[in-house]
Design a protein around this motif. Structure first.
Motif, PDB file in Angstrom:
ATOM      1  N   PRO A  79      33.084  38.916  39.998  1.00  0.00           N
ATOM      2  CA  PRO A  79      33.936  38.772  41.178  1.00  0.00           C
ATOM      3  C   PRO A  79      33.346  39.526  42.367  1.00  0.00           C
TER       4      PRO A  79
ATOM      5  N   CYS B 275      42.462  47.206  42.358  1.00  0.00           N
ATOM      6  CA  CYS B 275      41.751  48.450  42.665  1.00  0.00           C
ATOM      7  C   CYS B 275      42.733  49.519  43.140  1.00  0.00           C
TER       8      CYS B 275
ATOM      9  N   GLU C  74      36.389  37.674  33.357  1.00  0.00           N
ATOM     10  CA  GLU C  74      35.978  36.633  34.290  1.00  0.00           C
ATOM     11  C   GLU C  74      34.738  35.930  33.744  1.00  0.00           C
TER      12      GLU C  74
ATOM     13  N   THR D 135      31.755  49.934  39.880  1.00  0.00           N
ATOM     14  CA  THR D 135      32.532  49.096  38.961  1.00  0.00           C
ATOM     15  C   THR D 135      31.711  48.820  37.713  1.00  0.00           C
TER      16      THR D 135
ATOM     17  N   LEU E 148      34.342  44.048  44.755  1.00  0.00           N
ATOM     18  CA  LEU E 148      34.717  45.236  43.991  1.00  0.00           C
ATOM     19  C   LEU E 148      33.874  46.422  44.437  1.00  0.00           C
TER      20      LEU E 148
ATOM     21  N   VAL F  50      38.044  49.911  37.500  1.00  0.00           N
ATOM     22  CA  VAL F  50      38.064  48.505  37.110  1.00  0.00           C
ATOM     23  C   VAL F  50      36.863  48.237  36.218  1.00  0.00           C
TER      24      VAL F  50
ATOM     25  N   TYR G 252      42.198  41.355  43.911  1.00  0.00           N
ATOM     26  CA  TYR G 252      41.321  42.420  43.438  1.00  0.00           C
ATOM     27  C   TYR G 252      41.560  43.718  44.204  1.00  0.00           C
ATOM     28  N   ARG G 253      41.902  43.628  45.473  1.00  0.00           N
ATOM     29  CA  ARG G 253      42.242  44.852  46.211  1.00  0.00           C
ATOM     30  C   ARG G 253      43.489  45.510  45.612  1.00  0.00           C
TER      31      ARG G 253
ATOM     32  N   VAL H 122      39.482  43.378  33.497  1.00  0.00           N
ATOM     33  CA  VAL H 122      39.641  41.967  33.834  1.00  0.00           C
ATOM     34  C   VAL H 122      38.551  41.164  33.134  1.00  0.00           C
TER      35      VAL H 122
ATOM     36  N   VAL I   4      34.958  45.079  34.204  1.00  0.00           N
ATOM     37  CA  VAL I   4      34.881  43.621  34.216  1.00  0.00           C
ATOM     38  C   VAL I   4      34.211  43.140  32.935  1.00  0.00           C
TER      39      VAL I   4
END
Length: 237
Positions: free
Chosen positions: A191, A173, A187, A198, A194, A32, A169-170, A185, A34
């Protein structure tokens, strides 16, 4: 670090305004990533540039070593890219069931309905009549129904209750863990929940102001001492 897809010296213009200024951004597989920044920082434009919904005025998009800069969005989708924008991610006049069927392309709807059982009683409802959080659940279900190498999501938990946001988010992932999907993602704020490692990139006025691990960014934002590996740079490696 292996790279699934990347921007290289990417510039994007909207009329006379340049929204991205020579951005280098590598996206690794099975991770992931961000994108952080305020409205107008360029994070949504990064997603659109990767998805092919806005053209680059300079630079390249490279996917698994191939230059796809001129490849239109629908052909990137056929190659395995799923883009979930923050708005207009659904067909408002179609029902929830019809939206899911379009996303599934003939596949079983069970994964989406198991992930979001809240959608089951809403199947006959038109998508445009749902609440904001319900619409985001339906939009995110596209990523669960379509086998994708790359999933791009703009503000995935907008309008969701905290418990549902954590579940979202789970699930994202889980795509990384089970399928090796590269998830990106966008944002406004970091978030929660995570995993360690990450990656995060902060954009300010169309340039990268930070690239590193999300934990480094949150420590920096909180004013805590950074580990030696923490770094701030204008261009991603």
């Amino acid at each position: 670090m292996s790279v699934e897809i990347s921007l290289r010296a990417a510039r994007v213009r909207y009329g006379p305004l340049e929204a991205l200024h020579c951005v280098d951004l590598p996206v690794p597989p099975a991770t992931v990533t961000v994108l952080l920044g305020r409205n107008g920082s360029g994070r949504t434009t990064v997603l659109r540039a990767l998805a092919g919904t806005v053209p680059l005025s300079a630079g390249r998009v490279v996917w698994r070593g191939a230059d796809v800069t001129r490849l239109p969005a629908h052909r990137r989708a056929r190659r395995g890219l799923c883009f979930v924008p923050d708005r207009r991610a659904l067909y408002a006049t179609l029902t929830v069931a019809e939206n899911l069927a379009l996303g599934a392309r003939g596949r079983d709807l069970t994964p989406a309905l198991d992930a979001y059982p809240e959608l089951r009683p809403l199947l006959p409802r038109r998508a445009g009549t749902l609440s904001g959080g319900e619409q985001r659940m339906l939009a995110l279900s596209r990523a669960l129904l379509t086998p994708a190498r790359v999933v791009l999501v703009d503000e995935p938990v907008l309008g969701m209750a905290p418990a549902v946001a954590g579940r979202a988010y789970r699930l994202l992932c889980g795509l990384c863990d089970r399928h090796g999907t590269a998830v990106v993602v966008a944002e406004q704020r970091p978030p929660a929940g995570l995993p360690g490692g990450t990656l995060a990139h902060e954009l300010r006025r169309g340039t990268l102001s930070f690239s590193g691990e999300l934990a480094e960014f949150t420590s920096r934002a909180a004013g805590e001492p950074q580990p030696p590996s923490g770094r701030v740079r204008d261009r991603g490696e």
